[in-house]
Motif scaffolding. Structure first.
Motif, PDB file in Angstrom:
ATOM      1  N   LYS A  75      12.628  -3.705  -2.251  1.00  0.00           N
ATOM      2  CA  LYS A  75      11.173  -3.874  -2.176  1.00  0.00           C
ATOM      3  C   LYS A  75      10.524  -3.463  -3.483  1.00  0.00           C
ATOM      4  CE  LYS A  75      10.956  -2.818   2.696  1.00  0.00           C
ATOM      5  NZ  LYS A  75      10.733  -1.759   3.652  1.00  0.00           N
ATOM      6  N   ARG A 112      -9.183   0.530   7.579  1.00  0.00           N
ATOM      7  CA  ARG A 112      -8.226   1.582   7.245  1.00  0.00           C
ATOM      8  C   ARG A 112      -8.726   2.420   6.070  1.00  0.00           C
ATOM      9  NH1 ARG A 112      -3.008   0.498   8.008  1.00  0.00           N
ATOM     10  NH2 ARG A 112      -2.628   2.616   7.323  1.00  0.00           N
ATOM     11  N   VAL A 113      -9.371   1.746   5.129  1.00  0.00           N
ATOM     12  CA  VAL A 113      -9.874   2.449   3.954  1.00  0.00           C
ATOM     13  C   VAL A 113     -11.119   3.262   4.328  1.00  0.00           C
ATOM     14  CG1 VAL A 113     -10.795   2.076   1.623  1.00  0.00           C
ATOM     15  CG2 VAL A 113      -8.904   0.700   2.441  1.00  0.00           C
ATOM     16  N   ARG A 155       2.704   1.271  -0.124  1.00  0.00           N
ATOM     17  CA  ARG A 155       1.911   0.888   1.040  1.00  0.00           C
ATOM     18  C   ARG A 155       2.585   1.338   2.329  1.00  0.00           C
ATOM     19  NH1 ARG A 155      -1.565  -3.304   3.273  1.00  0.00           N
ATOM     20  NH2 ARG A 155      -1.889  -2.472   5.359  1.00  0.00           N
ATOM     21  N   GLU A 156       3.887   1.099   2.448  1.00  0.00           N
ATOM     22  CA  GLU A 156       4.559   1.430   3.704  1.00  0.00           C
ATOM     23  C   GLU A 156       4.687   2.940   3.902  1.00  0.00           C
ATOM     24  OE1 GLU A 156       8.129  -0.837   4.311  1.00  0.00           O
ATOM     25  OE2 GLU A 156       6.996  -2.709   4.422  1.00  0.00           O
ATOM     26  N   PHE A 178      -1.038  -5.810  -0.286  1.00  0.00           N
ATOM     27  CA  PHE A 178      -1.920  -6.178   0.819  1.00  0.00           C
ATOM     28  C   PHE A 178      -1.363  -7.304   1.679  1.00  0.00           C
ATOM     29  CE2 PHE A 178      -5.144  -4.485  -2.298  1.00  0.00           C
ATOM     30  CZ  PHE A 178      -5.148  -3.243  -1.708  1.00  0.00           C
ATOM     31  N   GLY A 179      -0.159  -7.730   1.385  1.00  0.00           N
ATOM     32  CA  GLY A 179       0.475  -8.747   2.222  1.00  0.00           C
ATOM     33  C   GLY A 179      -0.131 -10.128   2.049  1.00  0.00           C
ATOM     34  N   ASP A 206       4.825  -2.254  -2.514  1.00  0.00           N
ATOM     35  CA  ASP A 206       5.262  -2.418  -1.130  1.00  0.00           C
ATOM     36  C   ASP A 206       5.677  -1.059  -0.545  1.00  0.00           C
ATOM     37  OD1 ASP A 206       6.489  -3.236   1.218  1.00  0.00           O
ATOM     38  OD2 ASP A 206       7.506  -4.939   0.316  1.00  0.00           O
ATOM     39  N   GLY A 218       0.417   4.490   3.266  1.00  0.00           N
ATOM     40  CA  GLY A 218      -0.685   3.923   4.028  1.00  0.00           C
ATOM     41  C   GLY A 218      -1.683   3.112   3.221  1.00  0.00           C
ATOM     42  N   ALA A 219      -2.615   2.502   3.944  1.00  0.00           N
ATOM     43  CA  ALA A 219      -3.523   1.527   3.347  1.00  0.00           C
ATOM     44  C   ALA A 219      -4.562   2.170   2.431  1.00  0.00           C
ATOM     45  CB  ALA A 219      -4.220   0.739   4.449  1.00  0.00           C
ATOM     46  N   GLN A 220      -5.037   3.349   2.829  1.00  0.00           N
ATOM     47  CA  GLN A 220      -6.156   3.934   2.103  1.00  0.00           C
ATOM     48  C   GLN A 220      -5.771   4.289   0.666  1.00  0.00           C
ATOM     49  OE1 GLN A 220      -7.879   7.186   4.219  1.00  0.00           O
ATOM     50  NE2 GLN A 220      -9.863   6.884   3.249  1.00  0.00           N
ATOM     51  N   ARG A 246       1.217  -8.765   6.392  1.00  0.00           N
ATOM     52  CA  ARG A 246       1.303  -7.317   6.472  1.00  0.00           C
ATOM     53  C   ARG A 246       0.300  -6.808   7.511  1.00  0.00           C
ATOM     54  NH1 ARG A 246       4.024  -3.804   3.421  1.00  0.00           N
ATOM     55  NH2 ARG A 246       4.566  -5.226   1.751  1.00  0.00           N
ATOM     56  N   GLU A 272       1.257  -8.077  -3.111  1.00  0.00           N
ATOM     57  CA  GLU A 272       2.368  -7.491  -2.369  1.00  0.00           C
ATOM     58  C   GLU A 272       1.885  -6.302  -1.533  1.00  0.00           C
ATOM     59  OE1 GLU A 272       6.735  -6.720  -3.938  1.00  0.00           O
ATOM     60  OE2 GLU A 272       5.389  -5.134  -4.567  1.00  0.00           O
ATOM     61  N   ASP A 301       1.269  -1.209   8.463  1.00  0.00           N
ATOM     62  CA  ASP A 301       1.544  -1.395   7.030  1.00  0.00           C
ATOM     63  C   ASP A 301       2.851  -2.128   6.759  1.00  0.00           C
ATOM     64  OD1 ASP A 301      -0.779  -0.141   6.059  1.00  0.00           O
ATOM     65  OD2 ASP A 301       0.131   1.825   6.340  1.00  0.00           O
ATOM     66  N   LYS A 302       3.531  -2.574   7.801  1.00  0.00           N
ATOM     67  CA  LYS A 302       4.819  -3.238   7.601  1.00  0.00           C
ATOM     68  C   LYS A 302       4.639  -4.765   7.645  1.00  0.00           C
ATOM     69  CE  LYS A 302       7.097   0.737   7.843  1.00  0.00           C
ATOM     70  NZ  LYS A 302       5.951   1.659   7.928  1.00  0.00           N
ATOM     71  N   PHE A 314      -5.111   1.214  -1.408  1.00  0.00           N
ATOM     72  CA  PHE A 314      -6.314   0.469  -1.780  1.00  0.00           C
ATOM     73  C   PHE A 314      -6.932   1.016  -3.076  1.00  0.00           C
ATOM     74  CE2 PHE A 314     -10.941  -0.188  -1.477  1.00  0.00           C
ATOM     75  CZ  PHE A 314     -10.970  -1.565  -1.386  1.00  0.00           C
TER      76      PHE A 314
END
Lengths: 420, 425
Positions: B89, A143-144, B96-97, B322-323, B93, B100-102, A115, B320, A102-103, B105
């Motif tokens: 940030k 991941r989801v 997310r960090e 999701f990069g 951001d 986590g992603a879930q 990312r 941001e 996630d970084k 999302f």
């Protein structure tokens, strides 16, 4: 040891994290929280698993070697007290989820900040190597927990196969941990990037990472990168540095750029940095600082080659060979008299093809295109367009040469207006 | 030569000094941007509608609520600005960090829907305000969408910010129109300082509505990103805090004048209204034609202003998280997700208004509900993040600040829960 009935060669981090570790009788021992890896070249390998036991709250490390993978289950045949240790990282080790997942990382091949959605491991013998970083949409969906449904949906309705977007670890520079940036220059992959790309990347990062990345560069790369960075960010990068370090970098920059940067800095900081520099360089910079930035005087550099008319081509050639490295403009040689009045110009090509005993006064072109100190950038641009030159000298009212405007420096001032 | 050098030195000093004086003025404006802009965007079409209705239906009795709302807004926004300055940030951001992603999302999907709903109501505001001037929505809404697109895509960051700061000034039109209503200040002061609470559903719903429209989820993302974009550092933090406090005050002063104007005119004459447009039209016979025009102009300005920022902020926030490449300095092919999201927001936001028989009021209503569902999550994430030593270092909340913040957040969660409950019942 059980033999893998279905050897999985590649593994994703998201498929490992949160998995249970069981003993040989299928009794759960604990959950995998993170992986510790030794960051060696070319590919880091996993050393330990950060395990959260069912019995105690404190996590601990278990060597990866002790774990076998049976049908997608992680099994420790027999857990002995000697296997586990305090979760303290050894030299050169990092926690992968903590520092990478996630970084933001830099893809030095594509020159982009990305990312990390997932990490991709290769299982080789009994070790686990970090080989790819997943930055794609499929990684995000994994991941989801929707990767499979999405794949099926896309295949059924659009006959489209979702592909992985994996980037080889060889091209990845991590940013989140200062330790990873402080690696030896050879290992700092950022130095492979073109300074212009590096500048774009630095502009995209937050202020802290920006400083960390910038300070990890060697002086020469730092100077080249700084040159390409936007002025506002230049100032913030230099403000964060010690005057001595800053002056080392600024000295490597072309004079006119160095002067512009110092002019943008707060007064005390600029003076501190100038004090750290050698007297001649500092004096040259001070001289340039006097002129407004938008006019000829502010665009020019004072680092160019000038000779008296009596000098021969051979002597000039030797001088050029010796000094070229430290001079901003080498493509033209300006011929001046004792009082620095501009008499003529010789291109490097003319000099290369001339016999060595001929004096410069015979070689020089006397019809020199020059501009005054207060000429505006628009007119200077017209001159460049009309005469097709690489540089134009700047003279005062009495035709004394004061400096030279290099085309590239003007382009930076004019280019933003071109597309509009 | 020595003479020459000292002259040169004076020249340098003069030059640096000249630049410095110029710069400190620039710095002042640079530093006051984010808080004021964010707060003023907050007085968008939905906000103005809510304030008008609150004044028209309940007179001055809801005026006092602006005081606690201002305090809550300051507390929440201050934390956002502090996180932006300290971590460097954006909020998405950090989420997310840290989470986590879930989680991110699903959060982003809900945020997209909530912001889309808000954008629809901004374009509805454009349509409504221009109809007062006799312009059909089939002309005003497409023109508004083109204006927004052109302003943001073609303009540079600096020019856009200037336009936004000018737009902030136009909110003065509400203050002027407030004075044109000839208020009785004694009555207003006592209404402001004596809280009244009536335990009937319409009153409570309206109270929650006023709070909900002032503290919205998207603002936290927008404020923090703009603080980060400015490249503000911890040393500048005191200015940022002033900016946030000043912004929160101005937003509520404007709200105060809208509620007051509608209370002393519409409520006193017993006129029932359903929208900000009704309010503007009803003002003409009571407070004069110009007052009505000013009110409508204010609505147009607020709607366009928010319609420029909401799609942009949404696209930034999601990219941001999701990069994805997210910058107006990139070309379309380099940042397809960014431009795609931005275009989709404007297209849907403006398009939905133009569809005949579109149930606009339910759409706005449910977008408020989605906002209400989203807000508690974001506030809790914010409190967890701001107390994380790894992110905030020594800038975490103090104990007192934590007590105040958690109480505020608990109250807001309770109220948004109540609003969702009441709306869906």
């Amino acid at each position: 040891m059980a033999i893998n009935s279905e050897p999985q060669v590649f593994l994703f981090l998201s498929r490992i994290l949160g998995k249970r570790i069981v003993d040989s009788e299928d009794r759960p021992l604990g959950k995998i929280m993170d992986l510790a890896a030794s960051m060696v070249e070319p590919y880091p390998y996993v050393t330990d698993v950060l395990l959260c036991l069912r019995s105690s709250k404190e996590p601990f490390f278990l060597p990866w070697q002790r774990i076998t993978d049976v049908n997608g289950k992680f099994v420790v045949p027999s857990l002995m007290s000697g296997d586990i240790r305090e979760p303290i990282l050894r030299e050169g080790e990092v926690l992968l989820k903590d520092t990478l997942l996630d970084k933001q990382v830099v893809d030095t091949n594509g020159a982009k900040v990305l990312r990390v959605n997932d990490l991709h491991f290769l299982k080789a013998k009994n070790s686990l190597l970090l080989v790819h970083v997943d930055v794609g949409f499929s990684g995000l969906m994994r991941r989801v927990g929707l990767e499979r449904p999405l794949r099926i949906f896309l295949r059924w309705f659009f006959d489209y196969t979702l592909s992985h977007q994996l980037i080889s670890w060889m091209f990845i520079q991590a940013l989140s941990s200062p330790d990873l940036l402080r690696l030896k220059v050879a290992q700092n992959r950022l130095s492979r990037l073109h300074p212009a790309d590096l500048a774009d990347i630095i502009e995209e990062l937050d202020i802290y990472k920006r400083t960390a990345v910038f300070q990890s560069l060697d002086v020469e790369t730092a100077a080249e990168t700084l040159e390409e960075t936007n002025p506002k960010i230049q100032v913030s990068l230099i403000e964060d540095m010690e005057p001595a370090e800053a002056s080392d970098i600024i000295k490597e920059m072309p004079l006119s750029e160095a002067a512009d940067l110092l002019g943008d800095l707060p007064k005390e900081k600029a003076e501190d940095i100038l004090r750290e520099m050698e007297e001649d360089f500092a004096e040259d910079v001070r001289e340039l600082l006097v002129h407004p930035e938008e006019k000829a005087g502010g665009l020019m550099t004072t680092s160019f080659l000038s000779f008296l008319p009596s000098v021969t081509a051979g002597e000039a050639m030797d001088f050029v060979r010796r000094e070229a490295e430290d001079v901003d403009l080498v493509y033209y040689l300006y011929v001046i008299d004792e009082e620095e009045h501009l008499l003529g110009v010789i291109s490097l090509r003319d000099l290369l093809t001339a016999p060595s005993q001929v004096s410069l006064s015979e070689l020089m072109h006397t019809r020199v295109v020059s501009v005054g100190l207060n000429e505006k950038k628009g007119q200077i641009a017209d001159h460049f367009a009309k005469y097709g030159l690489l540089a134009i000298p700047v003279v005062d009212e009495t035709n004394k040469i004061k400096g030279v405007i290099i085309f590239k420096n003007l382009l930076e001032v004019v280019a933003p207006q071109l597309g509009k | 030569m020595t003479v020459n050098l000292s002259k040169m030195k004076t020249n340098i000093l003069q030059r640096i000094f000249r630049r410095k004086a110029w710069r400190s003025l620039g710095l002042f404006f640079a530093l006051i941007g984010p808080g004021i802009i964010t707060s003023n965007v907050d007085n968008d079409a939905g906000g103005i509608t809510t304030y008008s209705l609150a004044g028209a239906e309940f007179g001055l009795s809801l005026l006092w609520i602006l005081i606690p709302v201002t305090l809550a807004l300051i507390i929440i926004q201050e934390m956002c600005a502090r996180m932006g300055v300290v971590s460097g940030k954006g909020l998405s951001d950090l989420i997310r960090e840290r989470f986590g992603a879930q989680v991110t999302f699903y959060l982003m999907i809900v945020l997209f829907l909530a912001n889309l709903g808000n954008t629809v109501s901004e374009f509805a505001g454009v349509a409504a305000s221009m109809e007062i001037f006799g312009v059909s929505k089939y002309i005003s809404v497409p023109l508004g969408a083109i204006f927004v697109w052109w302003l943001v895509v073609k303009g540079s960051y600096k020019s856009v910010e200037k336009v936004f700061l000018v737009a902030c000034l136009f909110y003065l039109s509400y203050i002027i129109s407030g004075f044109m209503g000839k208020p009785d200040w004694g009555e207003i002061r006592s209404a402001l300082l004596t809280p009244q609470l009536r335990f009937n559903p319409p009153f409570l719903t309206m109270a929650v509505g006023v709070i909900g429209t002032t503290i919205a989820p998207w603002m936290q993302f927008y404020l923090q990103s703009s603080v980060v974009d400015k490249g503000l550092k911890a040393d500048d933090y005191q200015y940022t805090r002033m900016d946030v406090i000043f912004g929160s005050l101005t937003v509520n002063i404007v709200a105060f004048f809208i509620i007051m104007l509608c209370a002393i005119t519409l409520f006193h004459s017993g006129i029932k209204i359903e929208s900000a447009k009704d309010a503007a039209l009803a003002l003409a016979p009571l407070a004069g034609k110009y007052c009505s025009w000013l009110f409508a102009f204010g609505l147009l300005n607020a709607s366009l202003f928010a319609a420029s920022i909401l799609p942009l902020s949404t696209a930034y926030t999601i990219c941001e998280a999701f990069g994805w490449e997210s910058s107006l300095n990139r070309k379309f092919a380099e940042a397809p997700q960014f431009y795609g999201l931005y275009a989709l927001m404007i297209f849907l936001g403006a398009g939905i208004i133009l569809l005949p028989d579109m149930p606009l009021i339910p759409i706005m209503f449910y977008s408020q509900v989605v906002n209400g569902v989203l807000l508690p999550f974001i506030l809790i994430f914010m409190l967890l993040l701001i107390n994380d030593k790894r992110i905030m270092g020594r800038y975490t909340n103090s104990l007192l600040m934590n007590i105040v913040a958690w109480l505020t957040v608990a109250a807001l969660i309770f109220l948004s829960g109540a609003m969702v409950f009441v709306s869906l019942k």
